[in-house]
Design an enzyme around this catalytic site. Structure first.
Site, PDB file in Angstrom:
ATOM      1  N   HIS A  65      13.067  -4.425   4.244  1.00 33.46           N
ATOM      2  CA  HIS A  65      12.427  -4.729   5.564  1.00 33.46           C
ATOM      3  C   HIS A  65      13.478  -5.057   6.591  1.00 33.46           C
ATOM      4  CE1 HIS A  65       8.609  -5.862   3.965  1.00 33.46           C
ATOM      5  NE2 HIS A  65       8.799  -6.970   3.307  1.00 33.46           N
ATOM      6  N   GLY A  98      -7.223  -6.624   4.158  1.00 35.65           N
ATOM      7  CA  GLY A  98      -6.573  -5.363   4.340  1.00 35.65           C
ATOM      8  C   GLY A  98      -7.227  -4.400   5.381  1.00 35.65           C
ATOM      9  N   TRP A 135       0.814  -1.241   0.150  1.00 39.02           N
ATOM     10  CA  TRP A 135       0.083   0.032   0.040  1.00 39.02           C
ATOM     11  C   TRP A 135       0.849   1.195  -0.050  1.00 39.02           C
ATOM     12  CZ3 TRP A 135      -3.446   1.416   4.754  1.00 39.02           C
ATOM     13  CH2 TRP A 135      -4.490   2.190   4.384  1.00 39.02           C
ATOM     14  N   ARG A 152       2.289  -1.950  11.937  1.00 38.81           N
ATOM     15  CA  ARG A 152       0.917  -2.539  11.964  1.00 38.81           C
ATOM     16  C   ARG A 152       0.871  -3.117  13.257  1.00 38.81           C
ATOM     17  NH1 ARG A 152      -1.849  -6.474   7.489  1.00 38.81           N
ATOM     18  NH2 ARG A 152      -4.070  -6.016   7.752  1.00 38.81           N
TER      19      ARG A 152
HETATM   20  P1  PAP Z   1       4.806  -7.401   2.230  1.00 37.22           P
HETATM   21  O1  PAP Z   1       5.544  -6.776   3.266  1.00 37.22           O
HETATM   22  O2  PAP Z   1       4.850  -8.782   2.058  1.00 37.22           O
HETATM   23  O3  PAP Z   1       5.002  -6.514   0.886  1.00 37.22           O
HETATM   24  P2  PAP Z   1       2.435  -6.040   3.082  1.00 37.22           P
HETATM   25  O4  PAP Z   1       1.948  -5.338   1.730  1.00 37.22           O
HETATM   26  O5  PAP Z   1       2.984  -5.341   4.019  1.00 37.22           O
HETATM   27  O6  PAP Z   1       3.278  -7.456   2.829  1.00 37.22           O
HETATM   28  O7  PAP Z   1       1.110  -6.630   3.753  1.00 37.22           O
HETATM   29  C1  PAP Z   1       0.139  -7.147   2.821  1.00 37.22           C
HETATM   30  C2  PAP Z   1      -1.338  -6.918   3.914  1.00 37.22           C
HETATM   31  O8  PAP Z   1      -1.611  -5.346   3.438  1.00 37.22           O
HETATM   32  C3  PAP Z   1      -2.399  -7.543   3.553  1.00 37.22           C
HETATM   33  O9  PAP Z   1      -3.121  -7.591   4.811  1.00 37.22           O
HETATM   34  P3  PAP Z   1      -3.931  -8.783   5.294  1.00 37.22           P
HETATM   35  O10 PAP Z   1      -3.392 -10.194   5.068  1.00 37.22           O
HETATM   36  O11 PAP Z   1      -4.485  -8.428   6.471  1.00 37.22           O
HETATM   37  O12 PAP Z   1      -5.225  -8.656   4.220  1.00 37.22           O
HETATM   38  C4  PAP Z   1      -3.014  -6.933   2.411  1.00 37.22           C
HETATM   39  O13 PAP Z   1      -4.303  -7.267   2.336  1.00 37.22           O
HETATM   40  C5  PAP Z   1      -2.746  -5.429   2.677  1.00 37.22           C
HETATM   41  N1  PAP Z   1      -2.679  -4.670   1.734  1.00 37.22           N
HETATM   42  C6  PAP Z   1      -2.247  -4.677   0.392  1.00 37.22           C
HETATM   43  N2  PAP Z   1      -2.828  -3.489  -0.146  1.00 37.22           N
HETATM   44  C7  PAP Z   1      -3.395  -2.675   0.460  1.00 37.22           C
HETATM   45  C8  PAP Z   1      -3.989  -1.505   0.365  1.00 37.22           C
HETATM   46  N3  PAP Z   1      -3.943  -0.897  -0.854  1.00 37.22           N
HETATM   47  N4  PAP Z   1      -4.705  -1.075   1.282  1.00 37.22           N
HETATM   48  C9  PAP Z   1      -4.920  -1.768   2.683  1.00 37.22           C
HETATM   49  N5  PAP Z   1      -4.271  -2.751   2.929  1.00 37.22           N
HETATM   50  C10 PAP Z   1      -3.581  -3.140   1.731  1.00 37.22           C
END
Ligand code: PAP
Length: 343
Positions: free
Chosen positions: A151, A306, A84, A173
């Site tokens: 990271h 999300g 995001w 988070r």
């Molecule tokens: P990463 O560190 O592997 O890149 P990251 O993007 O930090 O992952 O985390 C993924 C989480 O962000 C997911 O959460 P959830 O499993 O609780 O659903 C994903 O859904 C959420 N996420 C991705 N894009 C967005 C967005 N645009 N807005 C809000 N949450 C998002």
């Protein structure tokens, strides 16, 4: 050979004091714990649990990366909102070039637009062939401001990142939603998942044995730096972003030096960017429904629910309560940092 844990000893790996075979042996001496999907184990490197295959990349990043004052580095513990944040910062910085109708986000996953330093740019191509030689990328042609992500916890960032004027945007988070999000990510492919028991996973997370953990050390390292050097580190919370995305987008824009003008604000540009980068909008794009930007992970696995508080569907109330009170009493006490667990 004795276990090698000090950063000085490990840094020597990059100074050609070891041949390739010795490097592999040295890396094999790091303490190990269970990993994640294709990332077969985590190794304790400089006090954090690094995916073992990534350790050579991290060392190369630490040794060779030269930060520029204009660079913007997005930092996070996995599953805290990285994807995001990448979409938002890319859109903020490039809004003079792109609108929602022609943004590269329509055809690229945010991770392709803001690459990981340790997973992508300093990616190790040789370790899989039983050698720890690492490719050093040429980043000189990237237009300014360069956008990167990592990271890695703050203390292990390269000196040039800490000592230059480059800016770091950190997103965190609440740990319960991070646990649940990581669990889903790590068990999405049952054939490659190393996890079958969520309680065991929670236990390991609590002990700090999660990718780039301990969680507390990671978050607190950036939190403290943001308090000491607010011009250097912007500290964001996923839950605040969910609550008022527009306000946080303005905050980010100001911090990275791309403040929205009054005309832009009244013309709805901040809202457009916020909507373009919302979970629903990104998740519905064809590029994020299909394809892989990394060999082992499908683009769609970065977009799930999300929300804030999905942990209630996965963790028992008593376990969650125990974790929350331990977090407050043991881990964050005196830091001034708090998490929101519900929307
Ligand atoms: P990463 O560190 O592997 O890149 P990251 O993007 O930090 O992952 O985390 C993924 C989480 O962000 C997911 O959460 P959830 O499993 O609780 O659903 C994903 O859904 C959420 N996420 C991705 N894009 C967005 C967005 N645009 N807005 C809000 N949450 C998002």
């Amino acid at each position: 050979m004795n276990p090698i844990q000090s950063s000085v000893e490990l840094a020597r790996i990059n100074e050609n004091e070891f041949d390739d075979q010795q490097k592999v042996v040295v890396l094999s001496q790091l303490p190990k714990t269970k990993g994640f999907l294709g990332l077969s184990s985590l190794s304790l490197y400089q006090g954090f649990w690094c995916p073992s295959k990534i350790v050579p990349n991290v060392i190369s990043f630490q040794t060779h990366f030269q930060a520029h004052d204009q660079d913007i580095i997005l930092a996070s513990k996995p599953k805290s909102g990285t994807t995001w944040l990448k979409a938002l910062v890319f859109s903020i910085v490039n809004r003079a070039r792109y609108t929602p109708s022609n943004t590269p986000l329509l055809i690229s996953n945010p991770h392709q637009l803001v690459p990981f330093l340790e997973f992508t740019l300093f990616a190790d191509h040789a370790i899989h062939k039983n050698s720890a030689a690492v490719k050093v990328p040429d980043l000189s042609g990237i237009p300014s401001p360069r956008l990167f992500s990592t990271h890695i916890p703050y203390p292990s960032l390269p000196e040039s990142v800490k000592n230059s004027k480059c800016r770091i945007v950190y997103i965190c988070r609440n740990p319960l939603d991070v646990i649940v999000s990581s669990w889903h990510f790590g068990t999405q492919d049952r054939t490659r998942s190393q996890w079958t028991n969520m309680e065991e996973y929670v236990d390991k997370f609590w002990k700090g044995e999660a990718a780039f953990g301990p969680f507390w050390d990671h978050v607190l390292s950036y939190w403290r730096e943001s308090l000491e050097k607010p011009e250097k580190v912007l500290f964001l919370r996923y839950e605040d972003m969910k609550e008022d995305t527009v306000a946080q987008v303005k905050r980010i824009a100001e911090f990275v030096g791309f403040r929205f003008s009054d005309e832009e604000e009244s013309g709805g540009v901040v809202r457009q960017i916020s909507e373009m980068c919302s979970l629903k909008s990104l998740k519905d794009l064809e590029v994020n429904k299909t394809g892989k930007f990394m060999p082992n992970f499908e683009n769609k696995s970065y977009f799930r629910k999300g929300g804030v508080g999905d942990w209630v569907n996965h963790l028992s109330a008593s376990l969650a309560k125990r974790i929350i009170s331990k977090v407050n009493e043991e881990k964050l006490k005196g830091s001034g940092l708090t998490f929101k667990y519900e929307s």
